[in-house]
Design a protein around this motif. Structure first.
Motif, mmCIF file in Angstrom:
data_model
loop_
_atom_site.group_PDB
_atom_site.id
_atom_site.type_symbol
_atom_site.label_atom_id
_atom_site.label_comp_id
_atom_site.label_asym_id
_atom_site.label_seq_id
_atom_site.Cartn_x
_atom_site.Cartn_y
_atom_site.Cartn_z
ATOM 1 N N GLN A 152 -0.836 9.502 -13.893
ATOM 2 C CA GLN A 152 0.486 9.934 -13.484
ATOM 3 C C GLN A 152 1.206 10.753 -14.555
ATOM 4 O O GLN A 152 2.040 11.599 -14.232
ATOM 5 C CB GLN A 152 1.347 8.710 -13.121
ATOM 6 C CG GLN A 152 1.009 8.094 -11.790
ATOM 7 C CD GLN A 152 1.410 8.956 -10.610
ATOM 8 O OE1 GLN A 152 2.378 9.684 -10.678
ATOM 9 N NE2 GLN A 152 0.656 8.887 -9.530
ATOM 10 N N ASP A 153 0.895 10.518 -15.820
ATOM 11 C CA ASP A 153 1.583 11.238 -16.902
ATOM 12 C C ASP A 153 0.933 12.580 -17.219
ATOM 13 O O ASP A 153 1.173 13.170 -18.251
ATOM 14 C CB ASP A 153 1.646 10.379 -18.169
ATOM 15 C CG ASP A 153 0.264 10.066 -18.735
ATOM 16 O OD1 ASP A 153 -0.750 10.512 -18.144
ATOM 17 O OD2 ASP A 153 0.197 9.378 -19.763
ATOM 18 N N LYS A 154 0.067 13.073 -16.321
ATOM 19 C CA LYS A 154 -0.623 14.366 -16.428
ATOM 20 C C LYS A 154 -1.772 14.356 -17.438
ATOM 21 O O LYS A 154 -2.305 15.406 -17.778
ATOM 22 C CB LYS A 154 0.359 15.492 -16.780
ATOM 23 C CG LYS A 154 1.587 15.569 -15.880
ATOM 24 C CD LYS A 154 1.226 15.886 -14.450
ATOM 25 C CE LYS A 154 2.453 15.928 -13.555
ATOM 26 N NZ LYS A 154 3.367 17.025 -13.868
ATOM 27 N N SER A 155 -2.125 13.180 -17.915
ATOM 28 C CA SER A 155 -3.293 13.066 -18.787
ATOM 29 C C SER A 155 -4.518 12.694 -17.951
ATOM 30 O O SER A 155 -4.407 12.476 -16.738
ATOM 31 C CB SER A 155 -3.068 12.000 -19.854
ATOM 32 O OG SER A 155 -3.020 10.703 -19.265
ATOM 33 N N TYR A 156 -5.673 12.636 -18.599
ATOM 34 C CA TYR A 156 -6.900 12.145 -17.964
ATOM 35 C C TYR A 156 -7.483 11.035 -18.821
ATOM 36 O O TYR A 156 -7.557 11.156 -20.051
ATOM 37 C CB TYR A 156 -7.953 13.257 -17.849
ATOM 38 C CG TYR A 156 -7.694 14.256 -16.765
ATOM 39 C CD1 TYR A 156 -8.260 14.124 -15.504
ATOM 40 C CD2 TYR A 156 -6.867 15.353 -17.001
ATOM 41 C CE1 TYR A 156 -8.017 15.057 -14.501
ATOM 42 C CE2 TYR A 156 -6.613 16.283 -16.015
ATOM 43 C CZ TYR A 156 -7.188 16.127 -14.760
ATOM 44 O OH TYR A 156 -6.941 17.046 -13.779
ATOM 45 N N GLU A 216 2.434 6.428 -2.184
ATOM 46 C CA GLU A 216 3.509 7.404 -2.259
ATOM 47 C C GLU A 216 3.946 7.703 -3.683
ATOM 48 O O GLU A 216 4.362 8.824 -3.984
ATOM 49 C CB GLU A 216 4.715 6.904 -1.449
ATOM 50 C CG GLU A 216 4.463 6.869 0.055
ATOM 51 C CD GLU A 216 5.579 6.175 0.802
ATOM 52 O OE1 GLU A 216 6.599 5.827 0.156
ATOM 53 O OE2 GLU A 216 5.437 5.960 2.026
ATOM 54 N N ARG A 217 3.837 6.732 -4.579
ATOM 55 C CA ARG A 217 4.438 6.907 -5.900
ATOM 56 C C ARG A 217 3.454 6.893 -7.052
ATOM 57 O O ARG A 217 3.737 7.467 -8.110
ATOM 58 C CB ARG A 217 5.482 5.792 -6.131
ATOM 59 C CG ARG A 217 6.620 5.800 -5.135
ATOM 60 C CD ARG A 217 7.575 4.647 -5.405
ATOM 61 N NE ARG A 217 8.057 4.673 -6.791
ATOM 62 C CZ ARG A 217 8.771 3.694 -7.335
ATOM 63 N NH1 ARG A 217 9.051 2.613 -6.622
ATOM 64 N NH2 ARG A 217 9.172 3.781 -8.585
ATOM 65 N N HIS A 218 2.300 6.252 -6.904
ATOM 66 C CA HIS A 218 1.483 6.016 -8.092
ATOM 67 C C HIS A 218 -0.002 6.310 -7.916
ATOM 68 O O HIS A 218 -0.790 5.994 -8.817
ATOM 69 C CB HIS A 218 1.656 4.567 -8.563
ATOM 70 C CG HIS A 218 3.037 4.264 -9.052
ATOM 71 N ND1 HIS A 218 3.463 4.551 -10.334
ATOM 72 C CD2 HIS A 218 4.095 3.719 -8.422
ATOM 73 C CE1 HIS A 218 4.726 4.186 -10.471
ATOM 74 N NE2 HIS A 218 5.135 3.666 -9.329
ATOM 75 N N TYR A 273 -8.484 7.366 -4.464
ATOM 76 C CA TYR A 273 -7.237 7.494 -5.216
ATOM 77 C C TYR A 273 -7.404 6.961 -6.642
ATOM 78 O O TYR A 273 -7.930 5.865 -6.843
ATOM 79 C CB TYR A 273 -6.112 6.726 -4.528
ATOM 80 C CG TYR A 273 -5.756 7.259 -3.164
ATOM 81 C CD1 TYR A 273 -4.802 8.261 -3.005
ATOM 82 C CD2 TYR A 273 -6.386 6.765 -2.026
ATOM 83 C CE1 TYR A 273 -4.486 8.756 -1.750
ATOM 84 C CE2 TYR A 273 -6.079 7.252 -0.761
ATOM 85 C CZ TYR A 273 -5.132 8.250 -0.631
ATOM 86 O OH TYR A 273 -4.826 8.735 0.619
ATOM 87 N N SER A 274 -6.948 7.736 -7.600
ATOM 88 C CA SER A 274 -6.908 7.276 -8.983
ATOM 89 C C SER A 274 -5.614 6.493 -9.190
ATOM 90 O O SER A 274 -4.513 7.015 -8.969
ATOM 91 C CB SER A 274 -6.963 8.470 -9.945
ATOM 92 O OG SER A 274 -6.838 8.041 -11.288
ATOM 93 N N ALA A 294 0.820 -1.218 0.000
ATOM 94 C CA ALA A 294 0.000 0.000 0.000
ATOM 95 C C ALA A 294 0.848 1.261 0.000
ATOM 96 O O ALA A 294 0.552 2.228 -0.717
ATOM 97 C CB ALA A 294 -0.949 -0.006 1.197
ATOM 98 N N ASP A 295 1.917 1.282 0.804
ATOM 99 C CA ASP A 295 2.719 2.503 0.911
ATOM 100 C C ASP A 295 3.345 2.879 -0.424
ATOM 101 O O ASP A 295 3.369 4.057 -0.796
ATOM 102 C CB ASP A 295 3.811 2.323 1.975
ATOM 103 C CG ASP A 295 3.238 2.286 3.381
ATOM 104 O OD1 ASP A 295 2.077 2.697 3.560
ATOM 105 O OD2 ASP A 295 3.952 1.819 4.292
ATOM 106 N N GLU A 296 3.846 1.890 -1.136
ATOM 107 C CA GLU A 296 4.457 2.183 -2.436
ATOM 108 C C GLU A 296 3.441 2.759 -3.409
ATOM 109 O O GLU A 296 3.720 3.697 -4.153
ATOM 110 C CB GLU A 296 5.078 0.914 -3.028
ATOM 111 C CG GLU A 296 5.752 1.149 -4.366
ATOM 112 C CD GLU A 296 6.454 -0.079 -4.907
ATOM 113 O OE1 GLU A 296 6.927 -0.033 -6.060
ATOM 114 O OE2 GLU A 296 6.509 -1.090 -4.175
#
Length: 475
Positions: A251-255, A97-99, A128-129, A92-94
């Motif tokens: 994550q890549d700033k897209s939707y 925190e990252r994705h 969370y997405s 869960a933490d990974e």
């Protein structure tokens, strides 16, 4: 009605140790069919209880591909139930925190371009997405690192024989391969589960599958100058009564944008002119974000995907077979609970193994069927209801007033008054209790409004009577 936890309370989880397969484990094998999100999570959980797990998957290893299967890329909304299981597995933490991108509210897009946020819950509460492909890759790597788990891709299930503990597959180089020696076979192979078909052969099995007359197509709002084109920490919704469009951040700033509407409306969009006119009428602010060419290209070349729900029972075949995830309870995606519910299956089974032991699998399997059926059926129905809420009710004055009223009472009495969405998304309250809790709240509101109405009527009548007495005295 105060907030209650799930039927099995969360417990402290100690990190598991890795083991190599021994001769004893060879006699303690379990086959998991379906290496999707729930299947991979289930394999990792089973290993924690000392089982040797063979995880079989129809498709090739998706980690070797840059894309998911068509129709499988709807973004995932990760919430409390799913996070509980990911914490159990130590990942869960990974993810957080990252994705994972937090979404604190729905952002409503009106036809005139105005936007308005509707918070999901109390301050700081969010969903969370998370990208499906990333999450699945993470779980597969987690399973692959476990010495108790073996992955088998490109295995198409032909037949599951529960009482014999055997499975028949076809592979790219062989028409028939038999795998045997399993204490149990667990089906995590999705809405069109092949394992479920063989459960039906065992008799006394109820099954219901329903399609809705709405489908979906996915679009994309790309990043611009390496930045998001809209406010990022929101689930964006364009509610239009009979249909809607939603967008979740990546994550890549897209939707990732998904258009849901009746099939006949999709079928009417036969030309570029009709497509652009439709969007100019209903979603004008989205056109410069998505791009005219992209709209036309997608809606003229991509097939509309279907949406189905599944209910069945029981989920077990003695102590030899079990269904989890979409194989047991597929639902439409409008409550964001499909993955979360499937992950919760895994954590409940984990708790049952701890409470009842694993020497006799029939006890935990049978109990799983008993405690999960009502809740699974409840969330299937709630998911259908939330589609109406998202595409239509969010625009109503009553819905917004009720939302503010529920939020205020929840802030004042957090354990006593828990809104429906909060109980489903931010707790592990049983889904069936979420519904009964809402019914209790509705009854309180109806009685309160009735009492207020009677009081107001009484005051009005008393005032009128007093005016009449005054007029009589004056005359």
């Amino acid at each position: 009605m105060p907030l209650k936890d799930c039927v099995f309370s969360p417990r402290d989880i100690r990190s598991s140790t890795r083991h190599s397969r021994t001769m004893d484990q060879q006699d303690n094998k379990i086959a998991v069919v379906g290496a999707g999100l729930v299947g991979a999570a289930c394999a990792c959980m089973l290993s924690r209880h000392g089982f040797a797990v063979d995880l079989f998957e129809l498709r090739s290893d998706l980690r070797l591909s840059s894309k998911l299967s068509v129709g499988r890329s709807i973004n995932l909304a990760l919430s409390a139930r799913g996070l509980h299981t990911l914490r159990l597995l130590g990942v869960a933490d990974e993810i957080l925190e990252r994705h994972a991108i937090p979404m604190y509210a729905r952002m409503i897009h009106n036809v005139d371009g105005r936007t308005e946020p509707i918070p999901y819950g109390a301050s700081g509460q969010c969903i969370y997405s998370v990208g499906r492909k990333y999450l699945l890759e993470l779980l597969l790597f987690r399973a692959e690192r476990d010495d108790n788990v073996r992955l088998h891709f490109d295995h198409k299930l032909l037949r599951a024989r529960f009482h014999q503990g055997s499975l028949e597959f076809s592979t790219p180089d062989r028409d028939a391969v038999t795998k045997s020696g399993y204490r149990a076979i667990i089906g995590c192979d999705g809405v069109f589960s092949r394992v479920r078909q063989d459960v039906m052969r065992c008799g006394r099995f109820d099954f219901e599958q329903k399609y809705i007359d709405h489908g979906y197509i996915e679009l994309c709002i790309p990043a611009k100058d390496n930045e998001f084109q809209m406010a990022v920490n929101f689930l964006h919704i364009w509610p239009r009564g009979e249909f809607m469009m939603i967008a979740l951040p990546n994550q890549d700033k897209s939707y990732t944008v998904t258009l849901f509407m009746p099939f006949e409306k999709f079928e009417a969009l036969t030309t570029a002119e009709k497509i652009l006119k439709f969007f100019e009428t209903h979603f004008p602010d989205s056109i410069p974000l998505i791009g005219r060419e992209s709209l036309i290209q997608t809606l003229t070349t991509v097939e509309v995907s279907s949406l189905a729900s599944v209910k069945c029972s029981p989920y077990h075949v003695g102590g030899r077979g079990l269904l989890l995830g979409d194989a047991a309870h597929a639902m439409v995606p409008f409550y964001g609970q499909g993955m979360n519910c499937g992950f919760e299956d895994v954590s409940i089974l984990d708790e049952l193994f701890t409470a009842l032991g694993t020497s006799d699998l029939e006890k935990p399997f049978e109990t799983f069927s008993e405690v999960r059926r009502e809740d699974a059926h409840a969330i299937v129905e709630l998911a259908l209801y939330n589609y109406i809420e998202m595409r239509h009710l969010v625009n109503s004055v009553w819905f917004r007033l009720r939302k503010k009223f529920d939020s205020s009472l929840h802030w004042m009495f957090p354990k006593f008054w828990v809104p429906l969405y909060t109980s489903v998304t931010f707790s592990r309250m049983k889904y069936s209790e979420c519904i009964s809790n809402r019914a209790w709240q509705d009854k309180v509101l109806r009685n309160s409004l009735r009492s207020i109405g009677l009081l107001a009527l009484g005051v009005s009548l008393a005032y009128a009577a007093s005016r009449m007495r005054i007029n009589v005295r004056l005359h």
